[in-house]
Motif scaffolding. Structure first.
Motif, PDB file in Angstrom:
ATOM      1  N   LYS A   1       0.816  -1.222   0.000  1.00  0.00           N
ATOM      2  CA  LYS A   1       0.000   0.000   0.000  1.00  0.00           C
ATOM      3  C   LYS A   1       0.843   1.262   0.000  1.00  0.00           C
ATOM      4  CE  LYS A   1      -3.955  -2.145   2.224  1.00  0.00           C
ATOM      5  NZ  LYS A   1      -4.887  -2.120   3.342  1.00  0.00           N
ATOM      6  N   GLY A   2       2.148   1.139   0.180  1.00  0.00           N
ATOM      7  CA  GLY A   2       3.003   2.303   0.230  1.00  0.00           C
ATOM      8  C   GLY A   2       3.512   2.750  -1.117  1.00  0.00           C
ATOM      9  N   GLY A   3       3.405   1.899  -2.132  1.00  0.00           N
ATOM     10  CA  GLY A   3       3.938   2.235  -3.453  1.00  0.00           C
ATOM     11  C   GLY A   3       2.891   2.863  -4.345  1.00  0.00           C
ATOM     12  N   GLY A   4       3.226   2.943  -5.609  1.00  0.00           N
ATOM     13  CA  GLY A   4       2.348   3.565  -6.591  1.00  0.00           C
ATOM     14  C   GLY A   4       1.162   2.711  -6.989  1.00  0.00           C
ATOM     15  N   CYS A   5       1.045   1.508  -6.447  1.00  0.00           N
ATOM     16  CA  CYS A   5      -0.039   0.598  -6.822  1.00  0.00           C
ATOM     17  C   CYS A   5      -1.025   0.369  -5.682  1.00  0.00           C
ATOM     18  CB  CYS A   5       0.546  -0.738  -7.299  1.00  0.00           C
ATOM     19  SG  CYS A   5       1.617  -0.569  -8.726  1.00  0.00           S
ATOM     20  N   LYS A   6      -1.157   1.367  -4.829  1.00  0.00           N
ATOM     21  CA  LYS A   6      -2.041   1.229  -3.677  1.00  0.00           C
ATOM     22  C   LYS A   6      -3.476   0.918  -4.112  1.00  0.00           C
ATOM     23  CE  LYS A   6      -3.884   3.690   0.294  1.00  0.00           C
ATOM     24  NZ  LYS A   6      -3.862   4.903   1.102  1.00  0.00           N
TER      25      LYS A   6
ATOM     26  N   GLU B   1      -5.491  -2.554  -3.341  1.00  0.00           N
ATOM     27  CA  GLU B   1      -6.723  -2.566  -2.561  1.00  0.00           C
ATOM     28  C   GLU B   1      -7.871  -3.186  -3.357  1.00  0.00           C
ATOM     29  OE1 GLU B   1      -7.029   1.537  -1.334  1.00  0.00           O
ATOM     30  OE2 GLU B   1      -5.840   1.163   0.477  1.00  0.00           O
ATOM     31  N   GLY B   2      -7.925  -2.916  -4.659  1.00  0.00           N
ATOM     32  CA  GLY B   2      -8.943  -3.540  -5.514  1.00  0.00           C
ATOM     33  C   GLY B   2      -8.765  -5.045  -5.589  1.00  0.00           C
ATOM     34  N   TRP B   3      -7.525  -5.486  -5.719  1.00  0.00           N
ATOM     35  CA  TRP B   3      -7.235  -6.924  -5.754  1.00  0.00           C
ATOM     36  C   TRP B   3      -7.582  -7.571  -4.412  1.00  0.00           C
ATOM     37  CZ3 TRP B   3      -3.713  -9.636  -2.726  1.00  0.00           C
ATOM     38  CH2 TRP B   3      -3.512 -10.961  -3.095  1.00  0.00           C
ATOM     39  N   GLU B   4      -7.193  -6.915  -3.324  1.00  0.00           N
ATOM     40  CA  GLU B   4      -7.450  -7.435  -1.987  1.00  0.00           C
ATOM     41  C   GLU B   4      -8.955  -7.599  -1.737  1.00  0.00           C
ATOM     42  OE1 GLU B   4      -5.109  -6.571   2.100  1.00  0.00           O
ATOM     43  OE2 GLU B   4      -6.160  -4.838   1.254  1.00  0.00           O
ATOM     44  N   LYS B   5      -9.738  -6.598  -2.144  1.00  0.00           N
ATOM     45  CA  LYS B   5     -11.192  -6.665  -1.981  1.00  0.00           C
ATOM     46  C   LYS B   5     -11.779  -7.792  -2.824  1.00  0.00           C
ATOM     47  CE  LYS B   5     -15.465  -3.981  -2.097  1.00  0.00           C
ATOM     48  NZ  LYS B   5     -16.155  -5.096  -1.538  1.00  0.00           N
ATOM     49  N   CYS B   6     -11.283  -7.929  -4.029  1.00  0.00           N
ATOM     50  CA  CYS B   6     -11.760  -9.005  -4.905  1.00  0.00           C
ATOM     51  C   CYS B   6     -11.509 -10.364  -4.270  1.00  0.00           C
ATOM     52  CB  CYS B   6     -11.068  -8.917  -6.265  1.00  0.00           C
ATOM     53  SG  CYS B   6     -11.641 -10.154  -7.439  1.00  0.00           S
ATOM     54  N   VAL B   7     -10.325 -10.560  -3.715  1.00  0.00           N
ATOM     55  CA  VAL B   7      -9.985 -11.833  -3.074  1.00  0.00           C
ATOM     56  C   VAL B   7     -10.904 -12.094  -1.884  1.00  0.00           C
ATOM     57  CG1 VAL B   7      -8.194 -13.051  -1.754  1.00  0.00           C
ATOM     58  CG2 VAL B   7      -7.591 -11.864  -3.873  1.00  0.00           C
ATOM     59  N   GLU B   8     -11.100 -11.084  -1.068  1.00  0.00           N
ATOM     60  CA  GLU B   8     -11.988 -11.241   0.096  1.00  0.00           C
ATOM     61  C   GLU B   8     -13.409 -11.593  -0.336  1.00  0.00           C
ATOM     62  OE1 GLU B   8     -11.701  -7.614   2.361  1.00  0.00           O
ATOM     63  OE2 GLU B   8      -9.609  -7.977   2.878  1.00  0.00           O
ATOM     64  N   ASP B   9     -13.929 -10.891  -1.349  1.00  0.00           N
ATOM     65  CA  ASP B   9     -15.288 -11.151  -1.835  1.00  0.00           C
ATOM     66  C   ASP B   9     -15.404 -12.558  -2.417  1.00  0.00           C
ATOM     67  OD1 ASP B   9     -15.935  -8.582  -1.057  1.00  0.00           O
ATOM     68  OD2 ASP B   9     -15.935  -7.756  -3.111  1.00  0.00           O
ATOM     69  N   ALA B  10     -14.403 -12.980  -3.159  1.00  0.00           N
ATOM     70  CA  ALA B  10     -14.420 -14.313  -3.759  1.00  0.00           C
ATOM     71  C   ALA B  10     -14.400 -15.392  -2.688  1.00  0.00           C
ATOM     72  CB  ALA B  10     -13.234 -14.487  -4.709  1.00  0.00           C
ATOM     73  N   GLU B  11     -13.576 -15.192  -1.659  1.00  0.00           N
ATOM     74  CA  GLU B  11     -13.509 -16.174  -0.575  1.00  0.00           C
ATOM     75  C   GLU B  11     -14.823 -16.250   0.192  1.00  0.00           C
ATOM     76  OE1 GLU B  11     -10.014 -14.951   1.586  1.00  0.00           O
ATOM     77  OE2 GLU B  11      -8.697 -16.128   0.290  1.00  0.00           O
ATOM     78  N   LYS B  12     -15.432 -15.104   0.445  1.00  0.00           N
ATOM     79  CA  LYS B  12     -16.727 -15.091   1.140  1.00  0.00           C
ATOM     80  C   LYS B  12     -17.801 -15.805   0.336  1.00  0.00           C
ATOM     81  CE  LYS B  12     -16.073 -10.813   3.748  1.00  0.00           C
ATOM     82  NZ  LYS B  12     -16.458  -9.385   3.837  1.00  0.00           N
ATOM     83  N   ALA B  13     -17.766 -15.631  -0.984  1.00  0.00           N
ATOM     84  CA  ALA B  13     -18.770 -16.237  -1.855  1.00  0.00           C
ATOM     85  C   ALA B  13     -18.452 -17.692  -2.194  1.00  0.00           C
ATOM     86  CB  ALA B  13     -18.899 -15.428  -3.144  1.00  0.00           C
ATOM     87  N   GLY B  14     -17.246 -18.129  -1.841  1.00  0.00           N
ATOM     88  CA  GLY B  14     -16.838 -19.495  -2.168  1.00  0.00           C
ATOM     89  C   GLY B  14     -16.465 -19.655  -3.634  1.00  0.00           C
ATOM     90  N   ASP B  15     -16.133 -18.545  -4.288  1.00  0.00           N
ATOM     91  CA  ASP B  15     -15.756 -18.581  -5.701  1.00  0.00           C
ATOM     92  C   ASP B  15     -14.267 -18.891  -5.855  1.00  0.00           C
ATOM     93  OD1 ASP B  15     -18.344 -17.853  -6.379  1.00  0.00           O
ATOM     94  OD2 ASP B  15     -17.864 -15.717  -6.593  1.00  0.00           O
ATOM     95  N   ASP B  16     -13.906 -19.255  -7.071  1.00  0.00           N
ATOM     96  CA  ASP B  16     -12.508 -19.485  -7.406  1.00  0.00           C
ATOM     97  C   ASP B  16     -11.816 -18.120  -7.483  1.00  0.00           C
ATOM     98  OD1 ASP B  16     -10.044 -20.273  -8.357  1.00  0.00           O
ATOM     99  OD2 ASP B  16     -10.791 -20.984 -10.292  1.00  0.00           O
ATOM    100  N   VAL B  17     -10.876 -17.864  -6.588  1.00  0.00           N
ATOM    101  CA  VAL B  17     -10.204 -16.574  -6.499  1.00  0.00           C
ATOM    102  C   VAL B  17      -9.448 -16.265  -7.793  1.00  0.00           C
ATOM    103  CG1 VAL B  17      -8.428 -15.253  -5.282  1.00  0.00           C
ATOM    104  CG2 VAL B  17     -10.033 -16.662  -3.993  1.00  0.00           C
ATOM    105  N   VAL B  18      -8.756 -17.245  -8.326  1.00  0.00           N
ATOM    106  CA  VAL B  18      -7.948 -17.024  -9.526  1.00  0.00           C
ATOM    107  C   VAL B  18      -8.848 -16.611 -10.688  1.00  0.00           C
ATOM    108  CG1 VAL B  18      -6.407 -18.101 -11.215  1.00  0.00           C
ATOM    109  CG2 VAL B  18      -6.142 -18.608  -8.776  1.00  0.00           C
ATOM    110  N   GLU B  19      -9.939 -17.327 -10.865  1.00  0.00           N
ATOM    111  CA  GLU B  19     -10.848 -17.036 -11.976  1.00  0.00           C
ATOM    112  C   GLU B  19     -11.554 -15.688 -11.777  1.00  0.00           C
ATOM    113  OE1 GLU B  19     -14.880 -19.029 -13.609  1.00  0.00           O
ATOM    114  OE2 GLU B  19     -13.177 -20.390 -13.352  1.00  0.00           O
TER     115      GLU B  19
END
Length: 110
Positions: A2-7, A11-29
């Motif tokens: 979060k400290g670099g130019g890709c914060k 954060e978008g990737w992190e949210k996507c992973v959390e949402d996918a895990e909660k929904a039981g979806d394939d995170v990679v897909e």
């Protein structure tokens, strides 16, 4: 991250992973696009993210080497399993080979 130019991308990737895990979806897909965006950003800011990119490349190389080694082992196993083993000899067959290997004596005195 979060400290670099890709914060934002992180954060978008992190949210996507959390949402996918909660929904039981394939995170990679489900998070393919977010992962790709994060990776492109990290490459664009390589000076800051170099340690992470270097570790990522090393891990990919290790996985590739392990895969190649596994494929070589499987090919070797497949080749050796296709060669039929010689059937065991009976005692009579073994005795016949021994007799054939000994030259006959000829009576030279006759």
């Amino acid at each position: 991250m979060k400290g670099g130019g890709c914060k934002e991308e992180f954060e978008g990737w992190e949210k996507c992973v959390e949402d996918a895990e909660k929904a039981g979806d394939d995170v990679v897909e489900r998070c393919y696009e977010a992962t790709a965006a994060l990776h492109r950003c990290m490459e664009a800011h390589a000076e800051y993210y170099q340690p992470i990119l270097r570790a990522e490349r090393a891990m990919a190389a290790d996985l590739e080497a392990a895969k190649a080694s596994e494929q070589a082992t499987e090919a070797s196993d497949a080749a050796s399993s296709q060669q039929p083993a010689a059937p065991p000899q009976t005692e009579e067959e073994a005795a016949g080979e021994k007799q054939a290997a000994v030259p006959e004596k000829h009576d030279v005195a006759a």
